[in-house]
Motif scaffolding. Structure first.
Motif, PDB file in Angstrom:
ATOM      1  N   ALA A 195       0.802   5.350  -7.959  1.00 25.90           N
ATOM      2  CA  ALA A 195       1.952   6.182  -6.158  1.00 25.90           C
ATOM      3  C   ALA A 195       2.658   4.715  -5.863  1.00 25.90           C
ATOM      4  N   THR A 196       2.834   3.266  -6.444  1.00 24.42           N
ATOM      5  CA  THR A 196       3.272   2.064  -6.727  1.00 24.42           C
ATOM      6  C   THR A 196       4.300   2.319  -7.372  1.00 24.42           C
ATOM      7  N   THR A 197       4.336   2.538  -8.989  1.00 29.64           N
ATOM      8  CA  THR A 197       5.314   2.903  -9.511  1.00 29.64           C
ATOM      9  C   THR A 197       6.396   4.083  -8.823  1.00 29.64           C
ATOM     10  N   ILE A 198       5.996   5.650  -8.562  1.00 29.19           N
ATOM     11  CA  ILE A 198       7.104   6.435  -8.028  1.00 29.19           C
ATOM     12  C   ILE A 198       7.444   6.200  -6.670  1.00 29.19           C
ATOM     13  N   GLU A 199       7.056   5.343  -5.413  1.00 30.40           N
ATOM     14  CA  GLU A 199       7.134   4.740  -4.573  1.00 30.40           C
ATOM     15  C   GLU A 199       8.894   3.906  -4.798  1.00 30.40           C
ATOM     16  N   ASN A 224      21.564  -3.499 -12.933  1.00 28.64           N
ATOM     17  CA  ASN A 224      20.809  -4.611 -11.855  1.00 28.64           C
ATOM     18  C   ASN A 224      19.672  -3.939 -10.648  1.00 28.64           C
ATOM     19  N   ASN A 225      19.384  -2.770 -11.467  1.00 26.31           N
ATOM     20  CA  ASN A 225      18.486  -1.592 -10.636  1.00 26.31           C
ATOM     21  C   ASN A 225      17.727  -1.276 -11.207  1.00 26.31           C
ATOM     22  N   PRO A 226      16.735  -2.003 -11.950  1.00 25.54           N
ATOM     23  CA  PRO A 226      16.116  -1.437 -12.961  1.00 25.54           C
ATOM     24  C   PRO A 226      14.982  -0.178 -12.687  1.00 25.54           C
ATOM     25  N   LYS A 227      14.274   0.882 -12.992  1.00 30.71           N
ATOM     26  CA  LYS A 227      13.088   1.414 -12.453  1.00 30.71           C
ATOM     27  C   LYS A 227      12.021   0.766 -13.390  1.00 30.71           C
ATOM     28  N   GLU A 228      11.254   1.504 -13.151  1.00 31.48           N
ATOM     29  CA  GLU A 228      10.241   0.788 -13.643  1.00 31.48           C
ATOM     30  C   GLU A 228       9.567   1.149 -14.703  1.00 31.48           C
ATOM     31  N   ASP A 276      -7.604   6.166  -4.168  1.00 36.50           N
ATOM     32  CA  ASP A 276      -7.276   5.530  -4.847  1.00 36.50           C
ATOM     33  C   ASP A 276      -6.857   4.777  -5.898  1.00 36.50           C
ATOM     34  N   ALA A 277      -7.587   6.290  -6.810  1.00 29.47           N
ATOM     35  CA  ALA A 277      -7.285   5.506  -8.154  1.00 29.47           C
ATOM     36  C   ALA A 277      -6.484   5.614  -8.976  1.00 29.47           C
ATOM     37  N   MET A 281       0.930  -1.357  -0.454  1.00 27.60           N
ATOM     38  CA  MET A 281       0.003  -0.228   0.035  1.00 27.60           C
ATOM     39  C   MET A 281       0.614   1.178   0.066  1.00 27.60           C
ATOM     40  N   THR A 282       0.396   1.974  -0.664  1.00 30.59           N
ATOM     41  CA  THR A 282       1.103   3.493  -0.741  1.00 30.59           C
ATOM     42  C   THR A 282       0.667   4.651   0.184  1.00 30.59           C
ATOM     43  N   ASN A 283       1.751   5.400   0.304  1.00 25.07           N
ATOM     44  CA  ASN A 283       1.752   6.444   1.139  1.00 25.07           C
ATOM     45  C   ASN A 283       0.473   6.845   0.821  1.00 25.07           C
ATOM     46  N   LEU A 284      -0.817   7.886   1.264  1.00 21.93           N
ATOM     47  CA  LEU A 284      -1.408   8.554   0.712  1.00 21.93           C
ATOM     48  C   LEU A 284      -1.154  10.036   0.632  1.00 21.93           C
ATOM     49  N   SER A 285       0.291  10.676   1.187  1.00 24.24           N
ATOM     50  CA  SER A 285       0.906  11.214   0.274  1.00 24.24           C
ATOM     51  C   SER A 285       1.032  11.263  -0.976  1.00 24.24           C
ATOM     52  N   THR A 286       2.047  10.154  -1.505  1.00 26.53           N
ATOM     53  CA  THR A 286       2.136  11.013  -2.963  1.00 26.53           C
ATOM     54  C   THR A 286       1.136  10.382  -3.571  1.00 26.53           C
ATOM     55  N   LYS A 287      -0.401   9.833  -3.316  1.00 27.90           N
ATOM     56  CA  LYS A 287      -1.024   9.800  -3.560  1.00 27.90           C
ATOM     57  C   LYS A 287      -2.398  11.220  -3.861  1.00 27.90           C
ATOM     58  N   ILE A 288      -1.459  12.200  -3.382  1.00 27.85           N
ATOM     59  CA  ILE A 288      -2.345  13.388  -2.841  1.00 27.85           C
ATOM     60  C   ILE A 288      -0.860  14.612  -3.521  1.00 27.85           C
ATOM     61  N   LYS A 289      -0.246  13.950  -4.047  1.00 33.10           N
ATOM     62  CA  LYS A 289       0.847  14.801  -4.859  1.00 33.10           C
ATOM     63  C   LYS A 289       0.312  14.800  -6.573  1.00 33.10           C
ATOM     64  N   LEU A 290      -0.544  13.393  -6.645  1.00 27.51           N
ATOM     65  CA  LEU A 290      -1.159  12.902  -7.928  1.00 27.51           C
ATOM     66  C   LEU A 290      -1.724  13.771  -8.113  1.00 27.51           C
TER      67      LEU A 290
END
Length: 106
Positions: A57-61, A102-106, A51-52, A1-10
């Motif tokens: 948000a998961t990708t960003i985090e 070895n450390n790819p971004k999504e 929640d949409a 579950m992502t942070n509420l703050s990340t969703k608010i920024k989006l």
């Protein structure tokens, strides 16, 4: 579950000052974090609206974790300059490319 703050920024589509624009609160009652104060010039979102943004948000985090990992593996810029001087730019570029591989971004 992502942070509420990340969703608010989006939702707001901008950086948020969580000390004055939006204040989050957790009453430790098992209900989790919620918006206690909303001082933006856009309507306060519902949880369904926020929640949409879950997948985004998961990708960003996840990418923030990868970026932090990469930075620690790159080392300080002074050490990187020394590496370039001692071993050449191509050696440095190969090491950096390997870290990214070895450390790819999504």
């Amino acid at each position: 579950m992502t942070n509420l703050s990340t969703k608010i920024k989006l939702y707001a589509n901008r950086e948020i000052d969580f000390s004055k624009d939006v204040r989050l609160q957790d009453n430790s009652d098992g209900m989790g974090v919620f918006i206690a104060e909303w001082n933006l010039d856009i309507p306060k979102p519902t949880m369904a609206q926020l929640d949409a943004f879950e997948a985004q948000a998961t990708t960003i985090e996840n990418n923030q974790i990868i970026i932090a990992t990469r930075k620690s593996l790159y080392g300080a810029w002074e050490k990187q300059l020394e590496e370039i001087y001692d071993n050449g730019i191509d050696s440095w570029k190969a090491r950096i490319a390997n870290i990214k591989l070895n450390n790819p971004k999504e």
